[in-house]
Motif scaffolding. Structure first.
Motif, PDB file in Angstrom:
ATOM      1  N   LEU A  20       0.839  -1.198   0.000  1.00  0.00           N
ATOM      2  CA  LEU A  20       0.000   0.000   0.000  1.00  0.00           C
ATOM      3  C   LEU A  20       0.879   1.255   0.000  1.00  0.00           C
ATOM      4  O   LEU A  20       0.648   2.188  -0.778  1.00  0.00           O
ATOM      5  N   LEU A  21       1.891   1.272   0.865  1.00  0.00           N
ATOM      6  CA  LEU A  21       2.779   2.432   0.927  1.00  0.00           C
ATOM      7  C   LEU A  21       3.555   2.619  -0.366  1.00  0.00           C
ATOM      8  O   LEU A  21       3.828   3.751  -0.777  1.00  0.00           O
ATOM      9  N   PRO A  26       6.195   8.964  -2.252  1.00  0.00           N
ATOM     10  CA  PRO A  26       7.090   8.784  -1.103  1.00  0.00           C
ATOM     11  C   PRO A  26       7.183  10.057  -0.271  1.00  0.00           C
ATOM     12  O   PRO A  26       6.919  11.160  -0.771  1.00  0.00           O
ATOM     13  N   PRO A  27       7.544   9.937   0.999  1.00  0.00           N
ATOM     14  CA  PRO A  27       7.696  11.129   1.842  1.00  0.00           C
ATOM     15  C   PRO A  27       8.769  12.069   1.287  1.00  0.00           C
ATOM     16  O   PRO A  27       9.774  11.623   0.740  1.00  0.00           O
ATOM     17  N   THR A  28       8.525  13.348   1.428  1.00  0.00           N
ATOM     18  CA  THR A  28       9.541  14.336   1.084  1.00  0.00           C
ATOM     19  C   THR A  28      10.623  14.311   2.163  1.00  0.00           C
ATOM     20  O   THR A  28      10.475  13.679   3.212  1.00  0.00           O
ATOM     21  N   HIS A  51       1.780   7.939   6.784  1.00  0.00           N
ATOM     22  CA  HIS A  51       2.133   8.651   5.560  1.00  0.00           C
ATOM     23  C   HIS A  51       1.027   8.603   4.509  1.00  0.00           C
ATOM     24  O   HIS A  51       0.752   9.611   3.848  1.00  0.00           O
ATOM     25  N   GLU A  52       0.384   7.435   4.327  1.00  0.00           N
ATOM     26  CA  GLU A  52      -0.647   7.353   3.293  1.00  0.00           C
ATOM     27  C   GLU A  52      -1.808   8.303   3.579  1.00  0.00           C
ATOM     28  O   GLU A  52      -2.440   8.825   2.661  1.00  0.00           O
ATOM     29  N   ALA A  80      -0.312  19.096   8.919  1.00  0.00           N
ATOM     30  CA  ALA A  80      -0.288  20.483   8.439  1.00  0.00           C
ATOM     31  C   ALA A  80       0.628  20.613   7.231  1.00  0.00           C
ATOM     32  O   ALA A  80       0.306  21.299   6.251  1.00  0.00           O
ATOM     33  N   LEU A  81       1.779  19.938   7.279  1.00  0.00           N
ATOM     34  CA  LEU A  81       2.698  19.961   6.144  1.00  0.00           C
ATOM     35  C   LEU A  81       2.052  19.316   4.918  1.00  0.00           C
ATOM     36  O   LEU A  81       2.142  19.843   3.802  1.00  0.00           O
ATOM     37  N   SER A  82       1.387  18.198   5.120  1.00  0.00           N
ATOM     38  CA  SER A  82       0.737  17.509   4.003  1.00  0.00           C
ATOM     39  C   SER A  82      -0.318  18.396   3.361  1.00  0.00           C
ATOM     40  O   SER A  82      -0.436  18.456   2.129  1.00  0.00           O
TER      41      SER A  82
END
Length: 222
Positions: A20-21, A26-28, A51-52, A80-82
């Protein structure tokens, strides 16, 4: 409805969750920094959204063209970042928390990601912060992820301030499955009461999805 006949969810094994991930962006670098620094906190780290779910928030901000977002519960700033990553310049995420320590991690990551100018962190009781917002705030998107006993109050403060067609999201609405118990107590009982209120609220159309620990998405009616 026949719950057995409708049941189509699967049990997430580590292998399936890893797959799934792999299907998500991918994460920054800034998100990875939050993941690592939050993990170092120990027990409280479980409060960070996965993360998802962050990718989902970014997509929702993009899809709605959100320019005014309100978040209740900042923690170390992943959500908040997302949200900010899904907004164009000029958009603002007002995020509420009471911890200077945890949000210090958030501030560093927001600066590193180049979105600090889109995030307005307000330290203090969220209920007071929300009451101070103008009634005609025309909020595009809301994300609740804070003290569960406060959800009902936050909901009642925010629904009138969300524009018609705007979205309200609430996290942890399954509360590890405890909210489904008729004799739930504590936070689970508070979540169960909140879920009942949302379901009965004719100002919105809503659905509870099994994302992470349960995520409610509600759209304000015209």
């Amino acid at each position: 409805m026949d719950a057995i006949a409708e049941f189509k969810s699967i049990i997430l094994t580590p292998q399936i969750y890893g797959y799934l991930l792999d299907q998500a962006e991918p994460p920054t670098a800034a998100q990875r920094a939050i993941i690592e620094r939050t993990a170092a906190l120990g027990g409280p780290a479980e409060m960070r959204i996965p993360h998802e779910q962050g990718v989902f928030l970014t997509l929702l901000a993009q899809i709605t063209g959100a320019r005014r977002v309100v978040e209740v519960g900042t923690f170390t700033g992943y959500s908040a970042l997302s949200l900010a990553l899904g907004m164009d310049e000029g958009g603002t995420v007002i995020t509420c928390d009471v911890s200077e320590e945890w949000t210090g991690i958030a501030r560093d990551a927001w600066e590193a990601a180049g979105v600090a100018d889109r995030i307005d962190l307000r330290i203090g009781p969220a209920a007071q912060t929300l009451r101070a917002l103008p009634r005609d705030a025309d909020i595009d998107l809301v994300f609740l992820d804070a003290d569960k006993t406060g959800y009902l109050d936050y909901w009642e403060q925010l629904v009138p301030r969300v524009r018609p067609g705007g979205l309200l999201l609430a996290d942890n609405v399954l509360y590890a499955g405890e909210a489904a118990e008729p004799d739930a107590t504590g936070n689970a009982a508070a979540i169960r009461e909140f879920n009942d209120r949302v379901r009965a609220d004719d100002r919105v159309a809503s659905v509870l999805l099994p994302i992470a620990d349960g995520l409610t998405i509600a759209r304000k009616r015209a």
